[in-house]
Scaffold this motif. Structure first.
Motif: not given
Length: 205
Positions: A164-188
């Motif tokens: 709701r904050v981002l104006g997007k579908r919940p599934g898209a936001v949830r997947t974006a969060a998972h992908r972001g955390l995965k990329r963050l973990a890889d970079r860390l």
């Protein structure tokens, strides 16, 4: 971070936050201060991920609007966190427009079709979010992933609320969060980030 589940850190304060907001709407200034203390750390961490060192100024503008419009809010503690995050995001985007900073492009639509990374990488990323260096890495993610991670992990919103904050579908936001955390973990993992700086994302520099 499980799907549709709030981080326990934020969830634990939702009852207290909801009660404080209700009292604040009746004119209790001390209760408003309680709500501020609960919400501000996560809100400030979120804003740092968007506007960097100007986060405190943007947060101040957001709280002025929050205080002004408090009587219009309807909902519980979790809803209040989502409402304040929406206001803060609007103020942050206004700030970027004033500074003539071009927002980073969002990831391609096909990116959200990739499966989330394993839970172990998420745990690694979450542990590292206690460092300022990690925040810099979050800000280097595609904008949709950075905001999703910040809203889910730092602000403590669940998938639908973040959507709701981002104006997007919940599934898209949830997947974006998972992908972001995965990329963050890889970079860390590749950058050898340590916890030399004990400050958290919600604390002032």
């Amino acid at each position: 971070m499980g799907q549709g589940r709030e981080p326990r850190r934020a969830q634990a304060y939702d009852g207290e936050l909801g009660a404080a907001v209700a009292r604040a709407q009746e004119g209790d200034e001390a209760a408003f201060a309680v709500a501020y203390r609960i919400v501000q750390p996560g809100l400030l961490g979120y804003l740092r991920g968007i506007v960097g060192e100007d986060a405190e100024d943007v947060a101040s503008d957001a709280w002025l609007e929050i205080a002004r419009d408090l009587g219009r809010f309807k909902g519980d503690g979790a809803g209040f966190r989502g409402w304040t995050a929406t206001i803060a995001r609007h103020r942050a985007l206004d700030h970027l427009r004033r500074q003539k900073v071009r927002p980073r492009s969002s990831a391609l639509e096909q990116d959200v079709l990739e499966l989330p990374g394993p839970a172990s990488t998420h745990d690694q990323a979450l542990e590292a979010l206690s460092t300022e260096r990690a925040l810099e890495l979050v800000r280097s993610l595609p904008r949709d992933q950075a905001e999703a991670v910040l809203l889910r992990v730092v602000v403590g919103l669940d998938g639908p609320a973040a959507a709701r904050v981002l104006g997007k579908r919940p599934g898209a936001v949830r997947t974006a969060a998972h992908r972001g955390l995965k990329r963050l973990a890889d970079r860390l993992g590749g950058a050898g980030v340590t916890n030399e700086d004990p400050r958290t994302l919600g604390e002032s520099k």
